[in-house]
Design a protein around this motif. Structure first.
Motif, PDB file in Angstrom:
ATOM      1  N   UNK A 222      34.999  43.444  15.555  1.00 51.52           N
ATOM      2  CA  UNK A 222      33.672  43.443  16.155  1.00 51.52           C
ATOM      3  C   UNK A 222      33.744  44.130  17.524  1.00 51.52           C
ATOM      4  N   UNK A 223      34.807  43.813  18.274  1.00 55.14           N
ATOM      5  CA  UNK A 223      35.003  44.403  19.600  1.00 55.14           C
ATOM      6  C   UNK A 223      36.456  44.802  19.791  1.00 55.14           C
ATOM      7  N   UNK A 224      36.666  46.002  20.324  1.00 56.99           N
ATOM      8  CA  UNK A 224      37.998  46.425  20.747  1.00 56.99           C
ATOM      9  C   UNK A 224      37.915  46.977  22.169  1.00 56.99           C
ATOM     10  N   UNK A 225      38.767  46.468  23.033  1.00 58.32           N
ATOM     11  CA  UNK A 225      38.921  47.032  24.371  1.00 58.32           C
ATOM     12  C   UNK A 225      40.321  47.618  24.429  1.00 58.32           C
ATOM     13  N   UNK A 226      40.410  48.932  24.615  1.00 49.17           N
ATOM     14  CA  UNK A 226      41.691  49.635  24.523  1.00 49.17           C
ATOM     15  C   UNK A 226      42.077  50.271  25.857  1.00 49.17           C
ATOM     16  N   UNK A 227      43.273  49.941  26.331  1.00 48.39           N
ATOM     17  CA  UNK A 227      43.839  50.589  27.517  1.00 48.39           C
ATOM     18  C   UNK A 227      42.978  50.498  28.752  1.00 48.39           C
ATOM     19  N   UNK A 228      42.330  49.348  28.965  1.00 49.22           N
ATOM     20  CA  UNK A 228      41.405  49.186  30.093  1.00 49.22           C
ATOM     21  C   UNK A 228      42.179  49.037  31.412  1.00 49.22           C
ATOM     22  N   UNK A 229      41.852  49.879  32.397  1.00 50.70           N
ATOM     23  CA  UNK A 229      42.461  49.801  33.733  1.00 50.70           C
ATOM     24  C   UNK A 229      41.369  49.833  34.791  1.00 50.70           C
ATOM     25  N   UNK A 230      41.583  49.024  35.859  1.00 48.88           N
ATOM     26  CA  UNK A 230      40.598  48.935  36.939  1.00 48.88           C
ATOM     27  C   UNK A 230      41.306  48.582  38.239  1.00 48.88           C
ATOM     28  N   UNK A 231      40.958  49.288  39.320  1.00 47.62           N
ATOM     29  CA  UNK A 231      41.564  49.029  40.628  1.00 47.62           C
ATOM     30  C   UNK A 231      40.494  48.728  41.667  1.00 47.62           C
ATOM     31  N   UNK A 232      40.886  47.912  42.660  1.00 47.89           N
ATOM     32  CA  UNK A 232      40.095  47.666  43.860  1.00 47.89           C
ATOM     33  C   UNK A 232      40.961  48.045  45.051  1.00 47.89           C
ATOM     34  N   UNK A 233      40.371  48.178  46.246  1.00 45.08           N
ATOM     35  CA  UNK A 233      41.192  48.519  47.416  1.00 45.08           C
ATOM     36  C   UNK A 233      42.366  47.553  47.601  1.00 45.08           C
ATOM     37  N   UNK A 234      43.566  48.082  47.452  1.00 42.53           N
ATOM     38  CA  UNK A 234      44.775  47.273  47.641  1.00 42.53           C
ATOM     39  C   UNK A 234      45.183  46.436  46.450  1.00 42.53           C
ATOM     40  N   UNK A 235      44.407  46.478  45.359  1.00 48.48           N
ATOM     41  CA  UNK A 235      44.701  45.619  44.203  1.00 48.48           C
ATOM     42  C   UNK A 235      44.552  46.408  42.894  1.00 48.48           C
ATOM     43  N   UNK A 236      45.570  46.366  42.038  1.00 45.63           N
ATOM     44  CA  UNK A 236      45.471  46.893  40.672  1.00 45.63           C
ATOM     45  C   UNK A 236      45.080  45.714  39.794  1.00 45.63           C
ATOM     46  N   UNK A 237      43.790  45.571  39.536  1.00 49.31           N
ATOM     47  CA  UNK A 237      43.278  44.377  38.864  1.00 49.31           C
ATOM     48  C   UNK A 237      43.584  44.368  37.375  1.00 49.31           C
ATOM     49  N   UNK A 238      43.489  45.524  36.709  1.00 51.79           N
ATOM     50  CA  UNK A 238      43.757  45.638  35.277  1.00 51.79           C
ATOM     51  C   UNK A 238      44.627  46.858  35.020  1.00 51.79           C
TER      52      UNK A 238
END
Length: 494
Positions: free
Chosen positions: A6-22
């Protein structure tokens, strides 16, 4: 050809200042399943969900719904794609009615003539269908936190979502409401709705969840079938190590009575509450949602203008008219709702850590910045708070790390008596163990703690004595040796 999710999240990356969140996160959700998402605070769970809900935009990766790639670039596009989210922190508008909140942004009628009657009727049908016992015409600010949580859930369901995310949905609701929520979840999954379920309560996984994905440090560690894995295995995946001595408590003989309340009442929810707190002990307050536990402690702390009854500190009667008075007598209170009652979300960690102790580093209009930094760092270290710097905006931290800053803030006032209202709500198992260990060390050094909690294991394992409340009254007190879940529930219904 592989299974179509139903749902696939593939290779999700996300950064904030000073932080690699995903970092390269993977998640698959099947139609009709409840999929748990586990991880310590700061692991990236909430960030991942905000990417799915269109609140954040991922720098890398893709999202597929029923095998088709979708571009979720905002909350509206997420809803159009069939995604609805019940967030951990309530996002209702307090000065609007329940009906207005449920249909906010999609009101009945025309742009210039909203049909409030139709909207209220439709909202009431939804509430009645799920047996909420809430009037759709009531202002949200008049509801308890538990009732507001249920309105959030009804609002999310009302979008006819195919993918429903629940972030700590049971954190503020009673056992009866949890049972009803689970029945609602089962009804939804029978209709093919896929549910992503975020919770720190391991017992809920076994009861309601089919599979579980564990996250750690912004990465997906692995996915397991709930029935085929153990609690210890999941905890080890979450924290990267085996967690021993979950409840750290060295019970000792308590000292003299340091705080005493006699016939406390606030003219509203608190009708007759009497209790004693001894030096060097943890006293738990148990009861169902709405029993008046939080309101009793707010009255003692000076947050209620109409308080009746008597308060004694170290044997002397005191008159506490405001929190300033309470602090003078060495009483500190960490409130239940950190977002509404505690934190300055747009300010940084340093501001939130030191706001109650300005006199320690400000003299004659001069600020000792070094002293301010030392105070902040002391409690960051003590609470093991994860933050890239003291200047990080606290709203960017995870809920658990926000809670650690809140507790540290009040510890900085050097209290004799610390009141903790739901101290581990929304906090992961690793951080819970750390908070329990800190509480244990504090009482060993002579501090006295009152802990209000809806988590039975926490109350039973950490408390020297447990007061139980029902309908604004203390109905009994149980010693550590005698307390059981059954006895607490009997007194809670007395």
């Amino acid at each position: 050809m592989g299974e179509q999710y139903l749902l696939e999240m593939k290779g999700i990356s996300k950064s904030f200042p000073g932080v690699k969140a995903l970092s390269n996160v993977e998640l698959q959700l099947r139609a009709g399943e409840v999929h748990a998402l586990l991880g310590e605070n700061g692991a990236g769970k909430s960030t991942l969900i905000k990417v799915l809900g269109g609140i954040y935009h991922a720098e890398e990766g893709e999202i597929l719904i029923e095998g088709q790639k979708v571009n979720i670039d905002g909350v509206v596009s997420a809803r159009n794609a069939g995604v609805s989210i019940v967030h951990q922190e309530l996002v209702l508008v307090p000065y609007m009615t329940v009906a207005e909140n449920i249909f906010l942004g999609r009101e009945a009628g025309s742009k210039f003539n909203i049909n409030r009657r139709q909207m209220t009727e439709e909202a009431q049908k939804l509430l009645d269908a799920y047996e909420m016992h809430i009037d759709a015409d009531t202002l949200v600010e008049k509801l308890t936190i538990a009732q507001q949580q249920m309105v959030e859930i009804v609002k999310a369901i009302s979008f006819n979502a195919r993918i429903l995310v629940m972030d700590e949905p049971t954190s503020s609701i009673s056992d009866k409401e949890v049972g009803f929520l689970f029945e609602t979840i089962r009804t939804l999954t029978k209709k093919g709705v896929g549910i992503i379920y975020i919770s720190h309560k391991m017992s809920e996984l076994e009861e309601i969840c089919d599979r579980v994905t564990v996250m750690r440090d912004g990465e997906s560690v692995g996915t397991r079938v709930v029935k085929e894995t153990s609690k210890d295995d999941l905890i080890a995946m979450m924290v990267g190590r085996e967690l021993t001595n979950y409840y750290t408590r060295d019970f000792q003989k308590p000292g003299e009575v340091i705080l005493k309340g006699e016939h406390i009442a606030d003219g509203k929810m608190v009708k007759d509450a009497s209790f004693e707190l001894h030096k060097g002990e943890i006293v738990g307050f148990a009861g169902l949602v709405g029993a008046g536990r939080s309101e009793t402690m707010k009255a003692v702390f000076g947050l209620t203008s109409s308080m009746k009854g008597e308060v004694y500190v170290e044997g002397k009667q005191v008159h506490i008219k405001s929190p300033v008075d309470a602090l003078k007598y060495g009483i500190a209170l960490v409130p239940e709702s950190r977002k509404e009652e505690g934190l300055y979300l747009v300010q940084d960690v340093q501001f939130n850590s030191t706001i109650e102790v300005l006199g320690q580093f400000i003299r004659n209009f001069r600020v000792n910045f070094k002293k301010e930094e030392e105070i902040t760092q002391k409690y960051i270290d003590m609470m093991a708070t994860k933050t890239p710097s003291q200047q990080q905006v606290i709203g960017n931290l995870s809920g658990g790390n926000q809670q650690k800053v809140m507790i540290g803030r009040w510890l900085a006032t050097d209290p004799k008596i610390l009141i903790l209202d739901e101290p581990t709500r929304g906090v992961d198992v690793g951080a819970k163990a750390e908070i329990y260990a800190i509480m244990n060390e504090l009482v060993k050094k002579g501090m006295s703690i009152i802990m209000i909690s809806s988590e039975m294991p926490e109350i039973i394992n950490m408390s020297d004595r447990v007061y139980v409340m029902n309908d604004g009254r203390v109905t009994g007190c149980l010693s550590h040796e005698d307390v059981t879940q059954e006895k607490i529930m009997q007194l809670a219904a007395k």
